[in-house]
Design a protein around this motif. Structure first.
Motif, short mmCIF file in Angstrom:
data_model
loop_
_atom_site.label_atom_id
_atom_site.label_comp_id
_atom_site.label_asym_id
_atom_site.label_seq_id
_atom_site.Cartn_x
_atom_site.Cartn_y
_atom_site.Cartn_z
N PHE A 126 9.52 -1.77 -6.86
CA PHE A 126 8.46 -2.59 -6.24
C PHE A 126 7.50 -3.11 -7.30
N LEU A 127 7.05 -2.23 -8.20
CA LEU A 127 6.03 -2.64 -9.17
C LEU A 127 6.60 -3.61 -10.19
N ALA A 128 7.82 -3.34 -10.65
CA ALA A 128 8.44 -4.24 -11.65
C ALA A 128 8.56 -5.66 -11.08
N GLU A 129 8.79 -5.73 -9.76
CA GLU A 129 8.89 -7.03 -9.07
C GLU A 129 7.51 -7.65 -8.89
N ALA A 130 6.51 -6.80 -8.59
CA ALA A 130 5.17 -7.30 -8.25
C ALA A 130 4.39 -7.76 -9.48
N ILE A 131 4.67 -7.16 -10.63
CA ILE A 131 3.89 -7.50 -11.83
C ILE A 131 4.22 -8.92 -12.29
N ASP A 132 3.17 -9.67 -12.62
CA ASP A 132 3.37 -10.96 -13.30
C ASP A 132 3.43 -10.64 -14.80
N TRP A 133 4.66 -10.50 -15.32
CA TRP A 133 4.84 -9.99 -16.68
C TRP A 133 4.26 -10.95 -17.73
N ALA A 134 4.24 -12.26 -17.40
CA ALA A 134 3.72 -13.23 -18.37
C ALA A 134 2.23 -13.00 -18.61
N SER A 135 1.49 -12.77 -17.53
CA SER A 135 0.04 -12.55 -17.69
C SER A 135 -0.29 -11.06 -17.81
N GLY A 136 0.66 -10.21 -17.46
CA GLY A 136 0.44 -8.76 -17.53
C GLY A 136 -0.52 -8.27 -16.47
N ALA A 137 -0.35 -8.73 -15.24
CA ALA A 137 -1.25 -8.30 -14.17
C ALA A 137 -0.46 -7.94 -12.93
N ALA A 138 -0.99 -6.97 -12.19
CA ALA A 138 -0.40 -6.61 -10.90
C ALA A 138 -1.33 -7.13 -9.80
N PRO A 139 -0.78 -7.63 -8.69
CA PRO A 139 -1.63 -8.16 -7.62
C PRO A 139 -2.47 -7.06 -6.97
N ALA A 140 -3.54 -7.50 -6.30
CA ALA A 140 -4.41 -6.56 -5.59
C ALA A 140 -3.57 -5.77 -4.59
N GLY A 141 -3.84 -4.51 -4.49
CA GLY A 141 -3.11 -3.67 -3.53
C GLY A 141 -1.83 -3.09 -4.07
N ALA A 142 -1.40 -3.54 -5.26
CA ALA A 142 -0.12 -3.04 -5.79
C ALA A 142 -0.22 -1.57 -6.17
N ALA A 143 -1.36 -1.17 -6.72
CA ALA A 143 -1.54 0.22 -7.14
C ALA A 143 -1.46 1.15 -5.93
N GLU A 144 -2.13 0.75 -4.86
CA GLU A 144 -2.13 1.53 -3.62
C GLU A 144 -0.71 1.68 -3.07
N GLU A 145 -0.01 0.55 -3.05
CA GLU A 145 1.35 0.55 -2.52
C GLU A 145 2.28 1.39 -3.42
N TYR A 146 2.05 1.33 -4.72
CA TYR A 146 2.86 2.12 -5.65
C TYR A 146 2.70 3.61 -5.34
N GLY A 147 1.46 4.05 -5.17
CA GLY A 147 1.20 5.45 -4.85
C GLY A 147 1.86 5.85 -3.53
N ARG A 148 1.78 4.93 -2.55
CA ARG A 148 2.37 5.22 -1.23
C ARG A 148 3.89 5.41 -1.36
N LEU A 149 4.52 4.53 -2.14
CA LEU A 149 5.97 4.60 -2.30
C LEU A 149 6.39 5.85 -3.09
N LEU A 150 5.58 6.23 -4.07
CA LEU A 150 5.88 7.47 -4.81
C LEU A 150 5.85 8.66 -3.86
N ALA A 151 4.79 8.72 -3.04
CA ALA A 151 4.65 9.84 -2.11
C ALA A 151 5.80 9.86 -1.12
N ALA A 152 6.27 8.67 -0.73
CA ALA A 152 7.37 8.58 0.23
C ALA A 152 8.69 9.09 -0.37
N ALA A 153 8.77 9.06 -1.71
CA ALA A 153 10.00 9.54 -2.37
C ALA A 153 10.04 11.06 -2.45
N CYS A 154 8.91 11.73 -2.16
CA CYS A 154 8.82 13.19 -2.32
C CYS A 154 9.36 13.93 -1.12
#
Lengths: 290, 157
Positions: A227-255
Motif C-alpha cells: 500500500f505505502l509503496a504505491e501511495a508514495i509519490d517517489w519523485a517528490s518523496g511524499a506520502a499523502p495525508a492519511g497514509a501513515a494511519e492506513e499503514y499502521g492499520r494494515l500492519l495491525a491487520a497482518a498480526c
C-alpha cells in the motif's frame, strides 16, 4: 583449544559444515547450539533437559561479517550464522540494526549469542527477524539435501528442515529510512512485547517491514508495505495525508497476536498500529526537512 | 551413564586446567566455583539476567552461568585473575570503593569485570554510556548511582 571434534556422544563440536550435517543426522536428539545463551538458560530453568549438544562454534566458515557495497550499486553483506550479536553491532551495517542490537539483551549476552541462534527457532519475541524482514534479507542454510537460500519471508514461514542448520544471512545494499521501535516493560534489557521494523528505500522505491511479538513467528507487513509503496509519490518523496494511519492499520491487520502474561492481543494490535503510523510520520518529517 | 561425563581443558587466569569428569551440560560458572574453587565468581540467577557471574573471555564480559564449559574456547579471566596479586586494588576498584558502591558486595566481582571491559572501550564515559554499557549487571542493594559515579570516575583516569 578446548575441544576438537567430539568430546563424548553427548557433546559434539564439528569443525566443518559437512561434519555438522552428518552429526545432525547421527544425533537427531542433540540440541543445536550457537552461543548457548538461550539453550543453557533453558536447562537451568528446567525447561529443557537436552540429552546432547551439537556446538556450532568450531566451524570457521560460519563466523564473521563480510560487508557488501554501497546502496543501489553494491553487493549484499554476508553475516555468518555464528557471528555474535556484538560482532554484528560492531560491523555497523545498518542504522536499524544498530538500534535493535543495542536494545537486544545485555553486553554480556551479545558477546556470546549468535545471529543464527537468534533466528533459528523463529521465536516471535526475538529481535532480529523483524529487522531482517524490513531489510529484505535472505537466509542460507545447509542440510542433508544440500544447501539452499531463501528470502527471510520464506524462512520465517517455513523454518529449518530436519537436520538443517543456518549458514549465513545476506543483507542486500539498502539506503534511505530504516527504523526499529518496540514496546517493552522497560527501556533496559528484556524481550519486547511488540516491535516494528520499517525500511523505505527511495532508490529501489520499495517499502519493507517486519513485526515482532505479534504472531507465532515474526511477520512481514506485506499488505501495508505494498500500500505505502504505491501511495508514495517517489519523485517528490511524499506520502499523502492519511497514509501513515492506513499503514499502521494494515500492519495491525497482518498480526495474529497472543494474549499472555505480558500483554493482551488487543494491546499488541493497538501498539503495532501506533508504532506503524508513527514510523511513517517520522519518515514524512524527515522528507520535509530534506 | 558414563557418557554423561566429559574431560575438557580451560585456560583460566593464565593457567591451563584439565577438568576430569565434568557433566556434559556443566556451565563455566560451575567449573570455576566448584572444580577450581574460584568462588569470587558469584552464582545468582543462572539465566544470564543479573551479571553476578560475569567473567571475561578474551577480554570481553560474558555470563559464565549460561556458557557451556565444553564450549568455552579462549582465555577466561575471573575476579581472582583481574585483581592484583599483592592485594592492592586496581584504579577501577578504588574508584568504586571511593564512590560507596560496596554494600553487600555480591554483585561487585561481576560489576568490576564488566566495568573493566567497559572503561577500556569508553574513556571519559558519559552517564548515559555507563547506564547502557552496564545494563547487564544488577545490584539488589540498588547502589546504582554510586556504581555509575565510580565507573565514570575510573573511565576518566
Amino acid at each position: 583449544m578446548t575441544v576438537t571434534s567430539a568430546m563424548s556422544g553427548r557433546v559434539v563440536r564439528p569443525t566443518s559444515l559437512e561434519e555438522a550435517i552428518t552429526a545432525c543426522t547421527q544425533r537427531p536428539d542433540a540440541r543445536i547450539m550457537g552461543g548457548g545463551t538461550l539453550v543453557v538458560a533453558e536447562r537451568a530453568l528446567g525447561i529443557s533437559t537436552t540429552p546432547a549438544y551439537l556446538l556450532l562454534s568450531g566451524i570457521p566458515e560460519l563466523h564473521g561479517v563480510t560487508p557488501g557495497g554501497a546502496a543501489a550499486t553494491g553487493g549484499p553483506s554476508r553475516i555468518g550464522a555464528q557471528t555474535t550479536l556484538r560482532a554484528l553491532l560492531d560491523a555497523a551495517l545498518s542504522p536499524m540494526l544498530d538500534v535493535a542490537l543495542r536494545s537486544l539483551a545485555t553486553p554480556q549476552i551479545r558477546n556470546r549469542a549468535t545471529v543464527g541462534g537468534n533466528i533459528a527457532e523463529r521465536r516471535p519475541a526475538h529481535t532480529l527477524a523483524p529487522c531482517l524482514l524490513a531489510l529484505d534479507a535472505s537466509v542460507g542454510s545447509a542440510g542433508p539435501d544440500g544447501t539452499r537460500r531463501r528470502s527471510i519471508r520464506d524462512f520465517v514461514a517455513e523454518g529449518l528442515g530436519e537436520g538443517e542448520i543456518i549458514v549465513d544471512v545476506a543483507l542486500p545494499a539498502r539506503g534511505g529510512f530504516q527504523r526499529f521501535v518496540r514496546v517493552a516493560p522497560r527501556n533496559g534489557p528484556g524481550y519486547a512485547i511488540a516491535s516494528v521494523a520499517v525500511s523505505i528505500d527511495p532508490t529501489g522505491r520499495s517499502v519493507h517491514s517486519g513485526i515482532g511479538g505479534s504472531g507465532s513467528t515474526a511477520l512481514p507487513g506485506t499488505a501495508a508495505d505494498d500500500f505505502l509503496a504505491e501511495a508514495i509519490d517517489w519523485a517528490s518523496g511524499a506520502a499523502p495525508a492519511g497514509a501513515a494511519e492506513e499503514y499502521g492499520r494494515l500492519l495491525a491487520a497482518a498480526c495474529d497476536p497472543p494474549t499472555d502474561d505480558r500483554a493482551s492481543a488487543g494491546y499488541r494490535r493497538h501498539a503495532i498500529a501506533v508504532m506503524g503510523r508513527r514510523l511513517i510520520e517520522a519518515w514524512n518529517e524527515e522528507q520535509q526537512r530534506g | 551413564m558414563d557418557d554423561e561425563r566429559i574431560n575438557l581443558s580451560l585456560r583460566v587466569n593464565g593457567a591451563t586446567h584439565r577438568i576430569e569428569d565434568a557433566w556434559y551440560f556443566e556451565t563455566l560458572l560451575s567449573v570455576l566455583r566448584y572444580r577450581l574453587a574460584l568462588t569470587g565468581t558469584k552464582q545468582a540467577c543462572e539465566t544470564g539476567s543479573c551479571g553476578a557471574c560475569t567473567v571475561l573471555l578474551d577480554g570481553r564480559p560474558i555470563n559464565s552461568c549460561i556458557a557451556l564449559a565444553a564450549d568455552v574456547d579462549g582465555d577466561v579471566t575471573t575476579i581472582e585473575g583481574y585483581s592484583p596479586a599483592d592485594g592492592s586494588l586496581t584504579p577501577l576498584q578504588e574508584a568504586l570503593l571511593a564512590a560507596g558502591d560496596v554494600q553487600c558486595g555480591y554483585c561487585l566481582p561481576g560489576m568490576v569485570l564488566a566495568g573493566s571491559a567497559f572503561i577500556e572501550e569508553h574513556p571519559n564515559a558519559t552517564e548515559d554510556e555507563v547506564r547502557e554499557g552496564m545494563c547487564g549487571n544488577l545490584c539488589r542493594c540498588t547502589a546504582y548511582l554510586s556504581m555509575i559515579e565510580g565507573i565514570r570516575e575510573a573511565s576518566a583516569r
